[in-house]
Design an enzyme around this catalytic site. Structure first.
Site, PDB file in Angstrom:
ATOM      1  N   HIS A   1      32.126  63.274  29.453  1.00  0.00           N
ATOM      2  CA  HIS A   1      30.935  63.308  30.555  1.00  0.00           C
ATOM      3  C   HIS A   1      30.900  64.251  31.688  1.00  0.00           C
ATOM      4  O   HIS A   1      30.104  64.323  32.541  1.00  0.00           O
ATOM      5  CB  HIS A   1      30.951  61.818  31.249  1.00  0.00           C
ATOM      6  CG  HIS A   1      29.855  61.424  31.543  1.00  0.00           C
ATOM      7  ND1 HIS A   1      29.470  60.872  33.066  1.00  0.00           N
ATOM      8  CD2 HIS A   1      28.500  61.236  31.036  1.00  0.00           C
ATOM      9  CE1 HIS A   1      28.326  60.568  33.401  1.00  0.00           C
ATOM     10  NE2 HIS A   1      27.610  60.632  32.161  1.00  0.00           N
TER      11      HIS A   1
ATOM     12  N   LYS B   1      30.428  67.760  33.723  1.00  0.00           N
ATOM     13  CA  LYS B   1      29.245  68.752  34.008  1.00  0.00           C
ATOM     14  C   LYS B   1      29.827  69.839  34.700  1.00  0.00           C
ATOM     15  O   LYS B   1      29.759  69.754  35.929  1.00  0.00           O
ATOM     16  CB  LYS B   1      27.844  68.270  34.246  1.00  0.00           C
ATOM     17  CG  LYS B   1      27.199  67.388  33.678  1.00  0.00           C
ATOM     18  CD  LYS B   1      27.461  66.007  33.870  1.00  0.00           C
ATOM     19  CE  LYS B   1      26.705  64.882  33.237  1.00  0.00           C
ATOM     20  NZ  LYS B   1      27.004  63.557  33.495  1.00  0.00           N
TER      21      LYS B   1
ATOM     22  N   ASP C   1      31.476  84.055  36.136  1.00  0.00           N
ATOM     23  CA  ASP C   1      32.496  85.122  36.811  1.00  0.00           C
ATOM     24  C   ASP C   1      33.369  84.526  37.565  1.00  0.00           C
ATOM     25  O   ASP C   1      34.039  85.495  38.291  1.00  0.00           O
ATOM     26  CB  ASP C   1      31.584  85.972  37.624  1.00  0.00           C
ATOM     27  CG  ASP C   1      30.642  86.762  36.683  1.00  0.00           C
ATOM     28  OD1 ASP C   1      30.716  86.982  35.371  1.00  0.00           O
ATOM     29  OD2 ASP C   1      29.713  87.460  37.366  1.00  0.00           O
TER      30      ASP C   1
ATOM     31  N   HIS D   1      19.643  58.741  39.304  1.00  0.00           N
ATOM     32  CA  HIS D   1      21.010  59.125  38.422  1.00  0.00           C
ATOM     33  C   HIS D   1      22.084  59.575  39.211  1.00  0.00           C
ATOM     34  O   HIS D   1      23.113  59.926  38.588  1.00  0.00           O
ATOM     35  CB  HIS D   1      20.466  60.137  37.221  1.00  0.00           C
ATOM     36  CG  HIS D   1      21.455  60.263  36.073  1.00  0.00           C
ATOM     37  ND1 HIS D   1      22.075  61.309  35.959  1.00  0.00           N
ATOM     38  CD2 HIS D   1      21.596  59.448  35.123  1.00  0.00           C
ATOM     39  CE1 HIS D   1      22.768  61.344  34.913  1.00  0.00           C
ATOM     40  NE2 HIS D   1      22.760  60.414  34.411  1.00  0.00           N
TER      41      HIS D   1
ATOM     42  N   LYS E   1      25.604  60.102  41.195  1.00  0.00           N
ATOM     43  CA  LYS E   1      26.892  59.137  41.339  1.00  0.00           C
ATOM     44  C   LYS E   1      27.645  59.768  42.463  1.00  0.00           C
ATOM     45  O   LYS E   1      28.111  60.740  42.753  1.00  0.00           O
ATOM     46  CB  LYS E   1      27.679  59.719  39.965  1.00  0.00           C
ATOM     47  CG  LYS E   1      27.123  59.632  38.654  1.00  0.00           C
ATOM     48  CD  LYS E   1      26.330  60.772  38.344  1.00  0.00           C
ATOM     49  CE  LYS E   1      26.131  60.905  36.926  1.00  0.00           C
ATOM     50  NZ  LYS E   1      25.399  59.979  36.322  1.00  0.00           N
TER      51      LYS E   1
ATOM     52  N   ASP F   1      32.756  55.581  55.611  1.00  0.00           N
ATOM     53  CA  ASP F   1      32.886  55.844  57.097  1.00  0.00           C
ATOM     54  C   ASP F   1      32.609  57.096  57.492  1.00  0.00           C
ATOM     55  O   ASP F   1      33.177  57.592  58.444  1.00  0.00           O
ATOM     56  CB  ASP F   1      34.421  55.346  57.239  1.00  0.00           C
ATOM     57  CG  ASP F   1      34.561  53.826  57.150  1.00  0.00           C
ATOM     58  OD1 ASP F   1      33.867  53.155  57.156  1.00  0.00           O
ATOM     59  OD2 ASP F   1      35.917  53.562  56.966  1.00  0.00           O
TER      60      ASP F   1
END
Length: 395
Positions: A142, A144, A149, A313, A315, A320
């Site tokens: 999952h 990404k 370079d 979507h 995450k 704090d």
């Protein structure tokens, strides 16, 4: 009756296949905690802005482009992406594309052949195989990650497809969080990509050419990658340290029992807990699977919001104003126990405040859930919730 028994036997075999696969491969479930780094980090919440920057950096690539996505669609958004990569390959830039077999199942073989014919290396992660076919089918990479370079890196929640730039009318505006990293942290993104590439292709690369010298940036951060287990205890540890505030943003909210107990303990000691999820659902049953957890949290004093202006979507977790997490892991059992994920933990107060401002803007376009709403669910919604609870570990 015979059909019923056949279905039961098939489900039992799938369960055993998955269970035995996890037992056999549990020692290979790794967690990798990279060193604390200093990098310059840009924060994106809009797909159009992200991919404008992303494509511009790809156009400037001179040596290599390493790309890992869970989903790359075959649509009008991804076609310019593939054409750009083919052009860069013609210029002599090394290009490797790694995608999850389930997440990117829709990519046609003709497209993959054309990429390879252009000199682009392409591979799938976690292709199902025997033995333990259903175990491998249930595994997902999952992550990404993009590294250009060895100097520029991207990590976050966006994939490649029309919905991620707000062009799918079923979802409307797509809200997600993504990071662009320049500085020391790119070294760790590169390391993780090469780990995943070598595992998927069973091919070792000469790594010396992919790690240029990097300068320290302004923002303290740390990358955490895991395959299978390990994220659960990490979440519990940071929740237990919270003193004033916990903010959780996730498209799916299906925590484990231990993580849920940690949140309830935080509420009991006076910590403000806010959860932000989408009003819409992009998968069957996932919305209803969250309801039993919402009920317990609402009773304990948490605030729960549902984003209505498009699809949420992102995450993220903020604690704090001391600790912030942006990455690929959802707040659900699949990310906790099955998926390969990578998250970026950020320790810079100024950056965390920027993230909080984005969350506050999203909260302003959300409706607050109440116990009264929960109690007035329809019989159909309650039925879907019961089914979702049974399936929650696999959603």
């Amino acid at each position: 009756m015979l059909v019923f028994f056949v279905i039961v036997i098939i489900l039992a075999l799938i369960y055993l296949d998955d269970k035995l696969g996890r037992i056999v491969f549990q020692n290979k479930n790794k967690k990798i905690v990279y060193p604390r780094r200093q990098s310059d980090i840009s924060f994106f919440i809009n797909g159009t802005h992200l991919f404008s920057d992303y494509f511009a950096e790809i156009r400037q690539a001179k040596h290599h482009i390493h790309i890992l996505f869970y989903i790359i669609k075959n649509d009008e958004t991804s076609q310019p992406f593939f054409q750009l990569l083919k052009q860069k390959a013609k210029e002599g830039v090394q290009i490797r594309i790694l995608v999850d077999w389930v997440g990117s199942f829709g990519l046609p073989k003709s497209l993959i052949r054309s990429l390879k014919a252009s000199g682009i290396e392409f591979a799938y992660t976690y292709k199902p195989r025997f033995p333990f076919f259903f175990y491998w089918l249930n595994r997902r990479n999952h992550r990404k990650i993009t590294v250009i370079d060895g100097k520029i890196g991207y990590i976050g929640g966006f994939n490649i497809g029309r919905e991620y730039v707000g062009k799918d009318p079923n979802f409307g505006e797509w809200r997600d969080y993504h990071l662009k990293i320049t500085g020391e942290g790119v070294h760790d993104l590169q390391t993780q990509f090469l780990r995943d590439w070598e595992e998927a292709t069973n091919t070792a690369l000469d790594k010396s050419e992919y790690f240029p010298s990097l300068q320290a940036g302004a923002i303290a951060h740390q990358l955490f990658a895991k395959d299978g287990h390990a994220l659960e205890q990490q979440l519990i540890d940071v929740i237990d340290q919270a003193k004033k505030e916990i903010i959780i943003g996730s498209p799916y909210f299906i925590p484990s029992r231990s993580v849920m107990n940690a949140l309830l303990d935080a509420l009991r000691r006076g910590v403000n807990v806010t959860v932000l999820v989408p009003l819409k659902a992009d998968h069957l049953f996932v919305k209803e699977a969250a309801y039993p957890y919402f009920y317990r949290l609402l009773k304990a004093g948490a605030r729960i919001y549902r984003f209505y202006q498009g699809f949420y979507h992102a995450k993220t977790i903020v604690i704090d104003e001391q600790w912030c997490d942006i990455g690929t892991a959802n707040f659900d059992k699949r990310s906790l126990f099955f998926n390969s994920e990578i998250n970026c933990y950020i320790f810079d107060r100024g950056f965390i405040r920027e993230v909080k401002k984005a969350i506050e803007r999203d909260l302003a376009r959300s409706e607050q859930m109440t116990l009264d709403f929960w109690k007035k669910r329809t019989l159909w919604e309650r039925g879907k919730e019961s089914i979702s609870t049974l399936l929650s570990a696999w959603l």
